[in-house]
Design an enzyme around this catalytic site. Structure first.
Site, PDB file in Angstrom:
ATOM      1  N   ASP A  23       0.584  -1.058  -0.056  1.00  0.00           N
ATOM      2  CA  ASP A  23       0.365   0.254  -0.320  1.00  0.00           C
ATOM      3  C   ASP A  23       1.499   1.575  -0.411  1.00  0.00           C
ATOM      4  OD1 ASP A  23      -2.358   1.584   0.104  1.00  0.00           O
ATOM      5  OD2 ASP A  23      -2.767   0.319   1.730  1.00  0.00           O
ATOM      6  N   ASP A  35       0.915   8.732   3.244  1.00  0.00           N
ATOM      7  CA  ASP A  35       1.045   9.652   3.166  1.00  0.00           C
ATOM      8  C   ASP A  35       1.813  10.634   3.740  1.00  0.00           C
ATOM      9  OD1 ASP A  35      -1.347  10.145   1.599  1.00  0.00           O
ATOM     10  OD2 ASP A  35      -2.511   8.969   3.172  1.00  0.00           O
ATOM     11  N   GLU A  57      -8.037   0.128   4.565  1.00  0.00           N
ATOM     12  CA  GLU A  57      -6.541  -0.728   4.618  1.00  0.00           C
ATOM     13  C   GLU A  57      -5.428  -0.758   5.537  1.00  0.00           C
ATOM     14  OE1 GLU A  57      -5.294   3.113   1.175  1.00  0.00           O
ATOM     15  OE2 GLU A  57      -5.214   3.800   3.579  1.00  0.00           O
TER      16      GLU A  57
END
Ligand code: A5P
Length: 228
Positions: A85, A88, A107
């Protein structure tokens, strides 16, 4: 100078190289994870991998995987071999903020059931402390939103209800809203994570602490492999 999209792709390719035949793979969400899903589809099509099942972390990823012919399955307890994944923000401990793409709850669910959790991104995601650039996304049940907003503000942040391109409150794949919590000073991530979890009406938060095993971070100098 390598453009940012190429960097994202390079990081994604390193993660997808870890996939082996027979694995259940957590498929992340966002523009970097998109390259990973694409690369996984390509390896399956080429016959380089067989018997791989994906677990999608969002409706968007599900649609992408289906179009690529990647078989999908449900999330089972301890049922993911490798989850890939984006992030940020990533600090030096491999703690991360996720969820600017809105998929943080699924997630986290997928990452928590993964034997190995791999984060991918370009070097712009690296920070010296969490919250340096990004807010902490918190997903809440719509009915609870005013109460949750007040409780989040009491943690010392400014919670902003996330809106879609039409200015309407963004609705997640789970039918919930997201507060982007802006802190103007460094905060104790573990305490904020615990406090968010303890709020009735909060579904999940975007602090991924002590979860990632590996991160591939791409810059002009190449792809750095970071481990905890
Ligand atoms: C999705 O909810 C997020 O956690 C993404 O994984 C994260 O926002 C990274 O997205 P990009 O790869 O598009 O920057």
């Amino acid at each position: 100078v390598t453009d940012r999209e190429s960097l994202k792709r390079e990081a994604a390719l390193r993660a997808v190289a870890l996939v082996e035949s027979g694995m259940v793979v957590g498929l992340g969400t966002g523009s970097t994870a998109w390259y990973a899903v694409e690369a996984l589809g390509a390896r399956l099509r080429a016959g380089d991998l067989t018997n791989v099942v994906g677990v999608a972390t969002s409706r968007a990823t599900e649609v992408q995987a289906e179009a690529l012919g990647i078989p999908l399955g449900p999330l089972e307890p301890h049922g993911v071999d490798l989850a890939i994944d984006g992030m940020d923000e990533l600090d030096s401990q491999l703690d991360a903020i996720k969820g600017l793409g809105g998929a943080l709850t699924r997630e986290k669910l997928v990452a928590l059931q993964a034997k190995t959790f791999v984060l991918i991104g370009d070097a712009s995601k690296r920070v010296s402390y969490l919250g340096e650039k990004a807010p902490v996304p918190v997903e809440a049940i719509p009915f609870a939103q005013r109460v949750v907003a007040a409780e989040l503000a009491a943690l010392g942040c400014t919670p902003m209800l996330r809106r879609d391109e039409h200015g309407e409150p963004l609705v997640t794949d789970n039918g919930n809203v997201i507060f982007d919590c802006h802190f103007d000073a460094p905060f104790e991530a573990g305490e904020v994570a615990r406090a968010c979890k303890a709020m009735s009406g909060v579904v999940e938060h975007g602090l991924f602490l002590g979860m990632a095993d590996v991160a591939f971070v791409a810059s002009d100098a190449g792809v750095l492999e970071l481990t905890r």
